[in-house]
Structures are given as structure tokens and as C-alpha cells.
Enzyme design. Structure first.
Site, mmCIF file in Angstrom:
data_model
loop_
_atom_site.group_PDB
_atom_site.id
_atom_site.type_symbol
_atom_site.label_atom_id
_atom_site.label_comp_id
_atom_site.label_asym_id
_atom_site.label_seq_id
_atom_site.Cartn_x
_atom_site.Cartn_y
_atom_site.Cartn_z
ATOM 1 N N CYS A 161 -67.501 -78.466 -19.851
ATOM 2 C CA CYS A 161 -68.901 -79.174 -18.896
ATOM 3 C C CYS A 161 -69.850 -78.756 -19.584
ATOM 4 O O CYS A 161 -70.397 -79.297 -20.613
ATOM 5 C CB CYS A 161 -68.426 -78.787 -17.426
ATOM 6 S SG CYS A 161 -69.565 -79.614 -16.233
ATOM 7 N N GLY A 189 -71.831 -75.331 -15.837
ATOM 8 C CA GLY A 189 -73.033 -74.702 -15.198
ATOM 9 C C GLY A 189 -73.926 -75.920 -14.554
ATOM 10 O O GLY A 189 -73.442 -77.109 -14.892
ATOM 11 N N SER A 235 -60.727 -41.583 -1.281
ATOM 12 C CA SER A 235 -60.883 -41.955 0.450
ATOM 13 C C SER A 235 -59.466 -42.113 1.069
ATOM 14 O O SER A 235 -59.307 -42.541 1.968
ATOM 15 C CB SER A 235 -61.924 -43.005 0.262
ATOM 16 O OG SER A 235 -61.037 -44.079 -0.113
ATOM 17 N N GLY A 236 -58.725 -42.575 -0.090
ATOM 18 C CA GLY A 236 -57.337 -42.865 0.536
ATOM 19 C C GLY A 236 -57.437 -44.683 0.394
ATOM 20 O O GLY A 236 -56.250 -45.225 0.750
ATOM 21 N N GLY A 237 -58.540 -45.146 0.073
ATOM 22 C CA GLY A 237 -58.568 -46.832 -0.213
ATOM 23 C C GLY A 237 -57.885 -46.954 -1.562
ATOM 24 O O GLY A 237 -57.451 -46.184 -2.366
ATOM 25 N N VAL A 238 -57.428 -48.354 -1.766
ATOM 26 C CA VAL A 238 -57.035 -48.639 -2.952
ATOM 27 C C VAL A 238 -57.514 -48.321 -4.320
ATOM 28 O O VAL A 238 -57.071 -47.747 -5.171
ATOM 29 C CB VAL A 238 -56.740 -50.111 -2.932
ATOM 30 C CG1 VAL A 238 -55.869 -50.758 -4.011
ATOM 31 C CG2 VAL A 238 -56.234 -50.889 -1.763
ATOM 32 N N ASP A 239 -58.899 -48.573 -4.363
ATOM 33 C CA ASP A 239 -59.636 -48.194 -5.770
ATOM 34 C C ASP A 239 -59.546 -46.743 -6.003
ATOM 35 O O ASP A 239 -59.477 -46.481 -7.230
ATOM 36 C CB ASP A 239 -60.938 -48.768 -5.676
ATOM 37 C CG ASP A 239 -61.338 -50.201 -5.045
ATOM 38 O OD1 ASP A 239 -60.071 -51.105 -5.440
ATOM 39 O OD2 ASP A 239 -62.274 -50.754 -4.544
ATOM 40 N N SER A 240 -60.239 -45.895 -5.131
ATOM 41 C CA SER A 240 -60.374 -44.723 -5.411
ATOM 42 C C SER A 240 -58.782 -43.908 -5.770
ATOM 43 O O SER A 240 -58.755 -43.046 -6.498
ATOM 44 C CB SER A 240 -60.846 -43.686 -4.496
ATOM 45 O OG SER A 240 -60.352 -43.743 -3.309
ATOM 46 N N LYS A 247 -59.806 -57.232 -7.968
ATOM 47 C CA LYS A 247 -59.234 -56.457 -6.894
ATOM 48 C C LYS A 247 -57.544 -56.577 -7.020
ATOM 49 O O LYS A 247 -56.748 -55.584 -6.912
ATOM 50 C CB LYS A 247 -59.554 -56.935 -5.555
ATOM 51 C CG LYS A 247 -58.973 -56.203 -4.375
ATOM 52 C CD LYS A 247 -59.889 -54.884 -4.246
ATOM 53 C CE LYS A 247 -59.344 -53.978 -3.199
ATOM 54 N NZ LYS A 247 -60.414 -52.848 -3.021
#
Ligand code: XMP
Length: 535
Positions: free
Chosen positions: A88, A61, A229-234, A380
Site C-alpha cells: 500500500c 499508511g 506478582s504472580g501475573g503472566v509476564d513477571s 502477550k
């Protein structure tokens, strides 16, 4: 369904002291097939006990441990008997919490450094006595707490590593999580497997079992709805839901007519033939076309498309319920970065709010759902791996990012069926050529998103015409603009240095194969100052 191994559920908590490397630590642990998640550093010992982690890692940090508002750790955490690894700031905060001392040094250490060891240490097993590490500090531990021994030093940092093996507390001034630390991954592995006795069971195959069981347990016999939606996540949530509850889940695919060529057909094919869900294809193309007619302002286009999307979705949900079986759950493809960014992660638990952009849309009177967000602790690339493990086709799993408002924001000015037709055809050629180009790079480098592969590539249709000549005839037709960028997160992007022959092929094919186009231009602007999309 297979038995879920309880080891799969074991987790390592990464205490976040504001490190730039916090996510990286969680990633490195997961790379070793142990589940890890990031938690805020102000958790109390009771909260930690309730989460029952197998180990704790304290991140670095930016603060100085003696600064007024420096983040602290509840010292009772060290009494829980849970193994601790600190880097650290995590090293220094441990020293102070347990009665040691941290001092300001005159000379900082930034970048590569060489540590030397003269004794055995379980943390350093299978690594040489002299090794390169990555440092980034000015303050340093000046006196170790009672019961601790120094296990490594550099020329300017006497306490580069310390440990109390009886209490299983190991800390280093350097950062084992960054690649520049030569044996960083070995140290992590020594800690997780030799010191904590964990098993590398967090594999995609095990996960599919665990997540399927969790999905079933959460929704029980209730009905679930998902906006696909056809996207990866959904798509990954849909595939998982199909495995877990089958037709108890309804996937609503709202076709706004603004997707790329062939996509609606592909989504329908996959989720009707390959996965056993209740799939509803809402043909809303004409309603969207009417709403968008004559609209030129980009934000207004976005608003219309977003609002109509939820209207269509809720209409389906309400219609479904007419058979008397309520839809209790809304499944969403929220992923871990969404959660980290929204700050909804105290106690490392489930986020209880809907993604911010969804929140903008008020639910209609009488509509409410509980959320199922099975991907909310996945990065992702892990979502993609999970998609493959669930049997989704690569074309969906490795789909490039595509904006929700779709092709509407790639048509400058008003959207019309004629312009949409031109853009879909030109875009299909670009995808064909650049998919192939990326595949060639993948075969050469073994990396999906290698240095020069294109991350996002598409066409933009500007609202102008230009003069050309085809055969003996003068033409007055549209240009298309090719946009192809290299990026990893869309925050910054550079235009792809595509080989001339690839550019020539794309240009030649578009002009020859897409009626109404007589010119192709290539956008050679990075982000910033431009954005990836044109609208
Ligand atoms: P820009 O154009 O801002 O885009 O550089 C960054 C990334 O976000 C995508 N994008 C959108 N995604 N709705 C979305 O879901 C939108 O309105 C939108 N606008 C841009 C863009 O494709 C790129 O990947």
C-alpha cells in the site's frame, strides 16, 4: 545449554508508515516463525545497516505520498541489497523513491478486490492467476520505476503489484497481512523463504535457548532482582531467569493480602518447588491492612498500594545487599505493546526507561538498577507460549488479567478483613464455575479466547446490605455483584451473555457457600459507558 542457531537471530524489520496494520504485519511474519519487529520509517540507511536485518517490509499508511508532511524513506536503503517487500503506502513510496510516479485516482478501492496476473512471479508462487485481495487506497502507482515489471492488476488499479527480482524488491497495492487477502500468508511465506532464503527457526523451543543465552550474557555474574506478582509476564521472566541464572536471581513476592484465594500459595509452590530461584515471600498483609483501614476513595487506595509496594520491594533489595554483594539488575516483565506505546523504540533497541507507572515511584537515595527486560519484543500471546515452553503451569500462563491493587478496588468503600474474606470466597466460586465454562468453550471451538468465552470475571462487593430470607429467618446481609466480560484488550468490553444455568449455579453456590451473602446481582453494562472494574 544448547547451541543458539544464528538463524534464530535473523530479523525482518517492519517500517511503520503509520499503518493501522503495522503490528499485524510483525505478527504474521512471526506466525511463520521468523522474528520481526517494528521500526519507525525515518531510519537512515546507516541505521538499517547497523541493525543487519534479513529483509525489510514497508507498511501501509494513511498519508498521500505527495502530501507536505508525508513520511518518506531514505532512498539509500534500497541500495543496501536487502530484500524489500512493500504494501500500500510502502508500494507507493517505493515507486516514488526509485523514480516512478504515483497519481491520484478518481475511484478509490476499499475492501475486497480481484487481482489478475498473466506472468510468473516468485512472490505469487503457488497461488492462482485470479485471487481476492484487500485494498484500501485512492492514490495509485501510475508509472513503475525503471527495471520494474507489473505483476498484477485489478479493473481500477493497473499496478496492483510490481517487482524487480534482480534487486529483490516486491511491492503490492493490497494488504497481504489481513486475513481477507485470500493468499496473503502464502505471499509472505514466498517472500521470506523463497526470495529471502530465511529459515523458519523462530520457534518457542529455539527461543528458550536464545533468550536463556541472552539473559546470561546480559547479567554475567551479577545479582538480579525481580518483583514477582504472580501475573503472566513477571512469572515468565522468573521462569526464564531461573533457567538462565538460577539462584543468582531473587524473586520478591510481596503479598499485600489483596490477591485472590489460593494465589499466594500457588506462586510460592511454583517458584520454590518447580523453579530454582531465590524466592522471598514478603508477608505484608498486616501493614497493608493498617494503611488501608478506613480509606474509601479508589485513587487513594491505588496510591497507597502502589507506594507501599515499592517501599516493601526496596527494603528487600537493600537488605539483600547487606551481605556485600550488590544487586545490579532489575528484571521486568515489560512486553512489546508497552514499548510500542511508549515510543521508546527508535533503532528497534532496548527501552532504557522503566515502565511509566513504575517511573512514578522515585527510587530511594543510592538505589539504582540496570534493567533486564527479556520480553520487551513479545506480544502477550507469545509470552504465554513462552511460559508454556518454559514449563509454567497453565493456571499461571492463562491467568485472566488482574489489577495491581487487587481486591481492594473490588470492595466498594473501606477494605476490612471481613469484606476481604467474603469477596475471596465468592470470587473463588465464580472462577471455578467460569474457568470450567471457558474450558468447555475451548474444547468446542479450539480457541482460548473464542467469541463467547469470558475474558475477565470476578465479584464486586458493594458497600450495602439488603434483606433476605433463609429458612424461616429474615437476613440482613451483603449482596455480591458478578462481573463477567468478553473483550480482547480491555479497551472495550461487553458483558458476557452467560447461559442462565451457569448464572443460576453461580448464584446458588455463592449464597449457599459464602456466609454473610444473601443476594447475587449480574452487571449487564458494557464498556463504554461503564468500565470493567467498579473502582
Ligand atoms: P477498566 O476498569 O478501566 O479496566 O475498564 C481495564 C483493565 O485494566 C485493569 N485495571 C487495572 N490494572 N491497575 C492495574 O494493574 C489498576 O489500577 C487497574 N484498574 C483496572 C482491569 O482489571 C481491566 O483488565
Amino acid at each position: 545449554m544448547g547451541q543458539v542457531d544464528p538463524q534464530v537471530r535473523q530479523k525482518v524489520l517492519v517500517f511503520d508508515f503509520g499503518a493501522q496494520y503495522g503490528q499485524l504485519i510483525a505478527r504474521r511474519v512471526r506466525d511463520l516463525h521468523v522474528y520481526s519487529e517494528i521500526v519507525p520509517c525515518d531510519l537512515t540507511a546507516d541505521e538499517v545497516r547497523a541493525l543487519a536485518p534479513a529483509a525489510l517490509i514497508l507498511s501501509g499508511g494513511p498519508a498521500s505520498v505527495y502530501a507536505e508532511d508525508a513520511p518518506n524513506i531514505d532512498p539509500a536503503i534500497f541500495e543496501l541489497g536487502i530484500p524489500v517487500l512493500g504494501f500500500c503506502y510502502g508500494h507507493q513510496v517505493t515507486a516514488v523513491a526509485l523514480g516512478g510516479e504515483v497519481g491520484h485516482s478518481e475511484v478509490g478501492e476499499y475492501g475486497p478486490a480481484t487481482i489478475e496476473r498473466d506472468r510468473e512471479s516468485a512472490l505469487f508462487n503457488s497461488t492462482p492467476l485470479k485471487q481476492t485481495v484487500w485494498m484500501s487506497h485512492r492514490d495509485a502507482v501510475a508509472r513503475v520505476p525503471e527495471g520494474f515489471t507489473v505483476t498484477a492488476s485489478t479493473s481500477v488499479c493497473p499496478v496492483a503489484a510490481m517487482e524487480n527480482p534482480e534487486r529483490r524488491i516486491y511491492t503490492t497495492q493490497f494488504h497481504p497481512e489481513v486475513r481477507h487477502t485470500e493468499f496473503g500468508q502464502q505471499l509472505l511465506s514466498n517472500f521470506l523463504f523463497d526470495i529471502c532464503g530465511l529459515e523458519p527457526t523462530w520457534t518457542m523451543d529455539n527461543l528458550v535457548e536464545t533468550m536463556t543465552a541472552d539473559f546470561c550474557a546480559q547479567v554475567g555474574g551479577n545479582r538480579v532482582i525481580l518483583a514477582l506478582s504472580g501475573g503472566v509476564d513477571s512469572s515468565v521472566v522468573a521462569a526464564l531467569g531461573a533457567r538462565a541464572v538460577g539462584k543468582q536471581m531473587t524473586c520478591v513476592f510481596i503479598n499485600h493480602g489483596l490477591l485472590r484465594k489460593g494465589e499466594p500459595e500457588q506462586v510460592e509452590e511454583v517458584f520454590t518447588k518447580q523453579f530454582d530461584v531465590d524466592f522471598i515471600h514478603v508477608h505484608a498483609e498486616e501493614r497493608y491492612a493498617a494503611l488501608l483501614a478506613g480509606v474509601t476513595e479508589p485513587e487513594q487506595k491505588r496510591r497507597i498500594i502502589g507506594t507501599q509496594f515499592w517501599k516493601e520491594f526496596f527494603a528487600v533489595a537493600q537488605r539483600l545487599e547487606q551481605d556485600g554483594r550488590p544487586v545490579k539488575y532489575l528484571a521486568q516483565g515489560t512486553i512489546y505493546p508497552d514499548i510500542i506505546e511508549s515510543g521508546a523504540r527508535k533503532t528497534g533497541g532496548k527501552a532504557s526507561t522503566i515502565k511509566s507507572h513504575h517511573n512514578l515511584i522515585p527510587f530511594p537515595e543510592g538505589v539504582s538498577f540496570d534493567l533486564v527486560e527479556p520480553l520487551d519484543h513479545f506480544f502477550k500471546d507469545e509470552v504465554r507460549e513462552l511460559g508454556l515452553a518454559l514449563g509454567l503451569p497453565e493456571a499461571i500462563v492463562y491467568r485472566q488479567p488482574f489489577p495491581g491493587p487487587g481486591l481492594a478496588i473490588r470492595i466498594i468503600g473501606a477494605v476490612s478483613p471481613e469484606k476481604l474474606g467474603i469477596l475471596k470466597n465468592a470470587d473463588a466460586i465464580v472462577r471455578e464455575e467460569l474457568d470450567e465454562y471457558n474450558q468447555r468453550l475451548f474444547e468446542q471451538t479450539g480457541e482460548r479466547n473464542s467469541e463467547h468465552s469470558c475474558w475477565q470475571y470476578f465479584c464486586v462487593l458493594p458497600d450495602i446490605k439488603s434483606v433476605g430470607v433463609m429458612g424461616d429467618e429474615r437476613t440482613y446481609a451483603r449482596p455480591v455483584i458478578l462481573r463477567a466480560v468478553e473483550s480482547s484488550d480491555a479497551m472495550t468490553a461487553d458483558w458476557a451473555r452467560l447461559p442462565y444455568e451457569v448464572l443460576a449455579r453461580i448464584s446458588g453456590r455463592i449464597v449457599a457457600e459464602v456466609p454473610g451473602v444473601n443476594r447475587v446481582a449480574y452487571d449487564i453494562t458494557s464498556k463504554p459507558p461503564a468500565t470493567i472494574e467498579w473502582e
